[in-house]
Design a protein around this motif. Structure first.
Motif, mmCIF file in Angstrom:
data_model
loop_
_atom_site.group_PDB
_atom_site.id
_atom_site.type_symbol
_atom_site.label_atom_id
_atom_site.label_comp_id
_atom_site.label_asym_id
_atom_site.label_seq_id
_atom_site.Cartn_x
_atom_site.Cartn_y
_atom_site.Cartn_z
ATOM 1 N N SER A 148 0.839 -1.199 0.000
ATOM 2 C CA SER A 148 0.000 0.000 0.000
ATOM 3 C C SER A 148 0.873 1.248 0.000
ATOM 4 C CB SER A 148 -0.922 0.000 1.212
ATOM 5 O OG SER A 148 -0.177 0.183 2.384
ATOM 6 N N LEU A 156 -5.138 -2.491 3.258
ATOM 7 C CA LEU A 156 -4.686 -1.401 4.111
ATOM 8 C C LEU A 156 -4.935 -0.055 3.445
ATOM 9 C CD1 LEU A 156 -3.308 -0.525 6.665
ATOM 10 C CD2 LEU A 156 -1.122 -0.919 5.594
ATOM 11 N N ASP A 160 -7.075 2.921 4.918
ATOM 12 C CA ASP A 160 -6.500 4.231 5.176
ATOM 13 C C ASP A 160 -7.382 5.342 4.619
ATOM 14 O OD1 ASP A 160 -4.401 4.242 6.766
ATOM 15 O OD2 ASP A 160 -2.854 4.369 5.215
ATOM 16 N N ARG A 163 -10.435 5.683 6.637
ATOM 17 C CA ARG A 163 -10.153 6.326 7.922
ATOM 18 C C ARG A 163 -10.057 7.841 7.771
ATOM 19 N NH1 ARG A 163 -5.766 8.680 9.806
ATOM 20 N NH2 ARG A 163 -4.646 7.958 7.989
ATOM 21 N N ALA A 170 -11.757 5.250 13.139
ATOM 22 C CA ALA A 170 -10.430 4.663 12.951
ATOM 23 C C ALA A 170 -10.200 3.347 13.703
ATOM 24 C CB ALA A 170 -9.355 5.683 13.320
ATOM 25 N N TYR A 174 -9.229 -0.193 11.641
ATOM 26 C CA TYR A 174 -7.976 -0.937 11.744
ATOM 27 C C TYR A 174 -8.181 -2.298 12.384
ATOM 28 C CZ TYR A 174 -5.281 2.884 9.988
ATOM 29 O OH TYR A 174 -4.770 3.832 9.172
ATOM 30 N N ILE A 177 -9.311 -4.486 9.668
ATOM 31 C CA ILE A 177 -8.209 -4.883 8.792
ATOM 32 C C ILE A 177 -7.398 -5.995 9.445
ATOM 33 C CG2 ILE A 177 -6.119 -4.107 7.631
ATOM 34 C CD1 ILE A 177 -7.308 -1.338 7.531
#
Lengths: 206, 241
Positions: A148, A156, A160, A163, A170, A174, A177
């Motif tokens: 990424s 990811l 991101d 986010r 956030a 994560y 993920i």
């Protein structure tokens, strides 16, 4: 998601090929081949994967005019060169650890060097390699998250972006993920355990 | 664009400065991982099945997810977590994230070290009615620690190679220096190559050193166990040969 899996599969296949080539190169009779593969292995094991990735992405096209085409191939080549170097040591170690008696017996049966490798040594060595390869596959899965950074749209990357538009979410993003990666890793973990069991089956103990 | 020595001389001091941060951070992360590894090892030895299951799952989870995502989680998401969220600066975030990730591997090393102590030694300690503290400090640990030293060394090198990940959350190590130099001058080739060379120059000698250490410990191992039944140790020797 798709990118992560594609990168993983492509680099797994390529790194297996590199591992076997370099593993055999390291035990070749020809000293030039041996030195050359030794150099390759030391360089790729001695430097960091993320540095290699950046180097392949930014420096290689400029320095030698080699363009790997897309970001995708830059990522795959970097990851497989790196892990190929590690796995080639597994290949070499396994081949060397096949007991000497087996090699001598094969020689006594008047087998050629090639036959000896193909029929006697490799089947035993591969069995030892399997669990190690499984471990490296899990490592490789983790390494794919690095792509990424050079702009490939893997899990990811999407996370991101999501986010940065929903700041308060956030932690959830994560965590999701992380769970995704874990779910992807689970089959590999099971595969490794299975390979470990298989490889210990029916081996004569001294 | 070709190789230009000008850029090399220009970027060299920057990267050299970054090197100290990278090195310091490596040691910091490793120290944290070594300490925290003890915690995992201790938690694992709690003889209560639910705890063991939970700890096993946690270890597996941390180990099989990418350290990069863990770093991002700590850096970007941790401050948003209600009640327990704390904003961390990049350095402590790196130490927590990478150190935490590697502590799971290191606890495995401790475990293998403890398990490699001969069963008779445990029984003898019990027969002599030694206290738990004495058993560990006088009997078990002195035998468990030496074989783990080469393995710990290997992880130190691996850690050194993972530290550049922290450039992504703004730690100004070697890679970060090279990147920002590239962003200013559009010259990525020279600084990145320099960083790669620095890495090679530092990790290769230490790898050689660890190989020597390993051989030394293997020799001691062989003396105790002349038949050499431990397959992995044999493999180690063959690889290094």
């Amino acid at each position: 998601m798709n990118i992560t899996i594609t990168v993983l599969l492509a680099s797994a296949v390529l790194s297996f090929i590199i591992a076997f080539l370099a593993g055999f190169g390291r035990i070749a009779k020809n000293p030039i081949i041996r030195k050359f593969t030794g150099f390759y292995i030391e360089v790729f094991r001695g430097t960091s994967l993320i540095v290699q990735l950046f180097w392949f992405y930014y420096a290689l096209p400029g320095l030698f005019g080699i363009d790997l085409g897309t970001d995708f191939w830059a990522a795959v080549v970097a990851i497989s060169m790196n892990y190929g170097a590690y796995m080639s040591e597994v290949v070499r170690g396994s081949i060397l650890s096949v007991s000497d008696g087996q090699k001598e017996a094969a020689t006594a049966l008047n087998m050629s060097r090639f036959q000896r490798m193909r029929l006697v040594i490799l089947p035993q060595a591969v069995r030892m390699m399997l669990p190690e390869f499984g471990n490296y596959l899990i490592q490789m899965l983790k390494a794919t998250s690095l792509v990424s950074l050079i702009g490939l749209t893997d899990i990811l990357y999407h996370g991101d972006i999501f986010r940065s538009t929903n700041l308060s979410l956030a932690p959830t993003v994560y965590l999701l993920i992380l769970v995704f990666y874990f779910i992807l890793a689970l089959p590999l973990i099971w595969l490794t355990r299975w390979a470990e069991k298989q490889s210990s089956k029916g081996v004569a103990t001294e | 664009m070709t190789w230009s020595w000008n850029y090399v001389w220009e970027s060299l001091p920057l990267i050299f400065e970054g090197m100290w941060i990278t090195l310091g951070l490596t040691i910091g992360c490793f120290a944290f991982a070594m300490l925290f590894g003890f915690v995992w090892t201790f938690l694992r030895r709690i003889p209560w099945t639910p705890v063991q299951k939970l700890v096993g799952f946690l270890l597996e989870f941390i180990r099989s997810t990418p350290p990069l995502v863990q770093l991002f989680f700590l850096f970007y998401a941790w401050p948003m977590v209600p009640y327990v969220g704390v904003t961390l600066d990049p350095i402590s975030c790196a130490i927590l994230g990478l150190g935490g990730h590697f502590s799971t591997y290191i606890s495995e090393i401790y475990r293998s070290g403890i398990e490699s102590v001969d069963k008779g030694q445990w029984e003898a300690a019990k027969a002599l009615n030694l206290s738990t503290g004495k058993k560990w400090t006088k009997i078990i640990l002195p035998q468990a620690i030496p074989p783990t030293i080469p393995m710990l060394g290997n992880y130190l090198i691996i850690m050194f190679k993972e530290v550049p990940l922290t450039a992504t959350i703004g730690v100004t190590g070697m890679l970060h220096a090279a990147e920002s130099f590239g962003a200013q001058t559009f010259a990525y080739v020279e600084p990145l190559t320099l960083v790669a060379l620095f890495f090679l120059a530092m990790s290769y000698p230490s790898a050689v050193l660890i190989r020597k250490l390993e051989k030394k410990f293997n020799r001691r191992f062989d003396k105790k166990n002349p038949t050499g039944t431990n397959n992995n140790m044999d493999k180690g020797v063959a690889v290094n040969g």
